[in-house]
Design a protein around this motif. Structure first.
Motif, mmCIF file in Angstrom:
data_model
loop_
_atom_site.group_PDB
_atom_site.id
_atom_site.type_symbol
_atom_site.label_atom_id
_atom_site.label_comp_id
_atom_site.label_asym_id
_atom_site.label_seq_id
_atom_site.Cartn_x
_atom_site.Cartn_y
_atom_site.Cartn_z
ATOM 1 N N ALA A 83 1.390 -16.066 24.687
ATOM 2 C CA ALA A 83 2.790 -15.654 24.535
ATOM 3 C C ALA A 83 3.236 -14.848 25.744
ATOM 4 C CB ALA A 83 2.975 -14.846 23.253
ATOM 5 N N GLY A 84 2.341 -13.982 26.243
ATOM 6 C CA GLY A 84 2.685 -13.177 27.413
ATOM 7 C C GLY A 84 2.794 -14.011 28.671
ATOM 8 N N TYR A 85 1.846 -14.913 28.869
ATOM 9 C CA TYR A 85 1.831 -15.728 30.083
ATOM 10 C C TYR A 85 2.999 -16.707 30.120
ATOM 11 C CZ TYR A 85 0.184 -18.992 33.636
ATOM 12 O OH TYR A 85 0.104 -19.801 34.745
ATOM 13 N N LEU A 86 3.252 -17.388 29.019
ATOM 14 C CA LEU A 86 4.269 -18.438 29.010
ATOM 15 C C LEU A 86 5.687 -17.890 28.964
ATOM 16 C CD1 LEU A 86 2.476 -20.878 26.538
ATOM 17 C CD2 LEU A 86 2.687 -21.124 29.021
ATOM 18 N N SER A 87 5.867 -16.723 28.350
ATOM 19 C CA SER A 87 7.219 -16.161 28.246
ATOM 20 C C SER A 87 7.582 -15.282 29.432
ATOM 21 C CB SER A 87 7.350 -15.334 26.959
ATOM 22 O OG SER A 87 6.568 -14.148 27.044
ATOM 23 N N GLY A 88 6.549 -14.736 30.115
ATOM 24 C CA GLY A 88 6.822 -13.812 31.209
ATOM 25 C C GLY A 88 7.270 -12.448 30.730
ATOM 26 N N ALA A 89 6.936 -12.095 29.497
ATOM 27 C CA ALA A 89 7.340 -10.800 28.935
ATOM 28 C C ALA A 89 6.713 -9.647 29.718
ATOM 29 C CB ALA A 89 6.909 -10.723 27.468
ATOM 30 N N GLU A 90 7.461 -8.539 29.832
ATOM 31 C CA GLU A 90 6.954 -7.369 30.548
ATOM 32 C C GLU A 90 5.913 -6.609 29.733
ATOM 33 O OE1 GLU A 90 10.138 -4.840 31.769
ATOM 34 O OE2 GLU A 90 10.554 -6.018 33.575
ATOM 35 N N HIS A 91 6.027 -6.687 28.426
ATOM 36 C CA HIS A 91 5.120 -5.955 27.546
ATOM 37 C C HIS A 91 4.264 -6.967 26.782
ATOM 38 C CE1 HIS A 91 7.723 -2.461 28.310
ATOM 39 N NE2 HIS A 91 8.746 -3.277 28.051
ATOM 40 N N VAL A 92 2.939 -6.845 26.890
ATOM 41 C CA VAL A 92 2.034 -7.810 26.262
ATOM 42 C C VAL A 92 0.956 -7.069 25.477
ATOM 43 C CG1 VAL A 92 0.434 -9.739 26.620
ATOM 44 C CG2 VAL A 92 2.409 -9.442 28.152
ATOM 45 N N VAL A 93 0.847 -7.386 24.190
ATOM 46 C CA VAL A 93 -0.213 -6.804 23.367
ATOM 47 C C VAL A 93 -1.526 -7.479 23.737
ATOM 48 C CG1 VAL A 93 -1.056 -6.376 21.025
ATOM 49 C CG2 VAL A 93 1.406 -6.332 21.495
ATOM 50 N N ASP A 94 -2.481 -6.681 24.184
ATOM 51 C CA ASP A 94 -3.777 -7.192 24.629
ATOM 52 C C ASP A 94 -4.643 -7.516 23.405
ATOM 53 O OD1 ASP A 94 -6.143 -7.779 25.831
ATOM 54 O OD2 ASP A 94 -6.406 -5.846 26.844
ATOM 55 N N ILE A 95 -4.464 -8.738 22.887
ATOM 56 C CA ILE A 95 -5.204 -9.125 21.688
ATOM 57 C C ILE A 95 -5.400 -10.636 21.668
ATOM 58 C CG2 ILE A 95 -3.136 -9.379 20.216
ATOM 59 C CD1 ILE A 95 -4.814 -8.086 17.938
ATOM 60 N N GLY A 96 -6.604 -11.057 21.324
ATOM 61 C CA GLY A 96 -6.917 -12.477 21.211
ATOM 62 C C GLY A 96 -7.227 -12.827 19.767
ATOM 63 N N GLY A 97 -7.723 -14.037 19.564
ATOM 64 C CA GLY A 97 -7.940 -14.525 18.205
ATOM 65 C C GLY A 97 -9.076 -13.858 17.469
ATOM 66 N N GLN A 98 -10.052 -13.309 18.194
ATOM 67 C CA GLN A 98 -11.169 -12.622 17.552
ATOM 68 C C GLN A 98 -11.058 -11.136 17.848
ATOM 69 O OE1 GLN A 98 -13.325 -13.942 15.429
ATOM 70 N NE2 GLN A 98 -12.390 -15.951 15.652
#
Length: 424
Positions: A372-387
């Motif tokens: 979501a962060g990479y594709l949208s280019g958002a300035e704020h990205v929650v550092d969280i993955g699937g696990q």
């Protein structure tokens, strides 16, 4: 609402894999088995991602590679090469006193075309190397649209090495999640109130012998749909029943999970009101902190992204966009609810090549998850993955805390992705 809505929203296309996609590959999952070693047999290109990931995460000392050439594939010497390579590998490990208890042979899609008889091969190898358990593992994306796709198959393999025992104790297995549930979760507390003496997870064990304790548990608690097949086989082989309690961040569904677990244990569900109030308070406080700031959700950060979106929308959050490649069956009802009640929520398929030509968002927002962060280019990205180990009411509280804190930080996405070691 019929499935035609899903068909209207989602399309079948070639897959685009962004640098933000990846995570737990099949090799990494297989290496959860204690005292295990793996021989990866494939063309060089098929093994490179797993090899890079193993090296970057310090797992390379438990895997070797036999890279096949076109000549070796068409010559008919495939199985002989495999056995010769195993002989060399076993000799190498024996000299260093590193013989494993479980030896896994990983094969790629090419093996499906060659039609190797793995059962006969395993029988031959176990006779040749007494005391070592052999398993066949597959990295074959071509099976992704079958009844047993790679993630389902490999989870079945890691539990297949458990052996039936005559004893049953007051313990439960948590399966389906590859990272252990955070200790901050109320899960263990609630299970203790249900009479459970021990909560077991595959990451608890360092030796193959100790890992066998999981075969004595009275119940498997399934936290992901991908482990249902494995649990069916565990019930058949080990006599352990299972109950589904998927990772959920909607308070109503969290309660249903605990009620289902209580029913599986044949006990009364304890009072959950204190935990529930804690979660509802966190929802109110986070909404107050964020105001109408848009949120963009990523399907790789939670099993049921539409359920999470529904929870946030029901509590007034501004969910602007959801990146989701498909709708899993257990999340279909929530997808339909979101589409019916919030039709303006944008749906994007992160593996559809169309996302590569879309402009980045031109508004301040929070992206929850890497893609979501990479594709949208958002300035704020929650550092969280699937696990991530989040579960239950306090899992929701912790998740909301991460979102709230991200509002005040501008993301260094390159560093986030490097730290996450996302290997496709």
């Amino acid at each position: 609402m019929s499935c035609s809505l899903i068909e209207n929203v989602y399309e079948t296309s070639l897959h685009y894999a962004s640098p933000a996609h990846g995570g737990w590959g099949v090799l990494k999952i297989a290496q959860l088995i204690p005292d295990s070693y793996f021989l990866f047999v494939s063309p060089a290109a098929c093994g490179r991602h797993g090899a890079l990931g193993a090296r970057m995460e310090g797992r390379k000392n438990r895997v070797s590679y036999l890279f096949l050439t076109e000549q070796s594939i068409v010559s008919g010497d495939y199985e002989k090469m495999l056995i010769d390579a195993l002989d060399q590998l076993m000799d190498f490990l024996k000299k260093r006193n590193r013989l494993p208890k479980v030896m896994g042979i990983f094969v790629s899609c090419i093996d499906d075309l060659l039609g190797t008889d793995h059962e006969a091969l395993k029988a031959q190898l176990e006779e040749r190397y007494s005391g070592i358990r052999f398993i066949d593992c597959h990295m074959n994306p071509t099976s992704s649209d079958t009844g047993v796709p790679p993630l389902v198959n490999i989870q079945n393999k890691i539990y297949s090495v458990l052996e039936r025992t005559d004893r049953t104790d007051d313990a439960v297995n948590i399966v389906g999640n590859l990272e252990p549930v955070h200790k901050e979760s109320e899960l263990t507390e609630v299970l203790e109130k249900m009479g459970v003496k021990e909560v077991r997870h595959i990451t608890d064990y360092k030796t193959y012998e100790d890992y066998q304790d999981m075969a004595a548990s009275r119940l498997n608690i399934r936290l992901a749909p991908s482990v249902k097949y494995a649990c069916t086989n565990m019930q058949r082989k080990l006599g352990i029943p299972s109950v589904e309690a998927l990772i959920s961040f909607r308070p109503e569904n969290i309660r249903k999970n605990y009620e289902a677990i209580a029913e599986g244990l044949n006990v009364k569900c304890p009072d959950l009101s204190e935990y529930e109030q804690e979660a509802l308070k966190a929802l109110l406080e986070t909404k107050k902190e964020l105001g109408d700031m848009p949120l963009i959700l990523d399907w790789e950060c939670t099993i049921s992204v539409f359920e999470f979106a529904r929870c946030l929308l029901e509590h007034g959050f501004n969910v602007k966009r959801i990146y989701s490649q498909q709708v899993i069956p257990s999340d279909k009802e929530n997808f339909e609810w979101v589409m019916e009640n919030y039709p303006d929520v944008e749906i994007r398929q992160p593996q559809n090549p169309k996302v590569t030509v879309e402009e980045h968002v031109d508004y301040e927002c929070i992206a929850v998850g890497y893609s979501a962060g990479y594709l949208s280019g958002a300035e704020h990205v929650v550092d969280i993955g699937g696990q991530h180990g989040l579960y239950g009411y306090r899992g929701l509280v912790e998740f909301l805390k991460k979102i709230k804190e991200t509002k005040h930080e501008k993301a260094d996405l390159k560093k986030i992705l490097e730290d996450a070691v996302l290997i496709i």
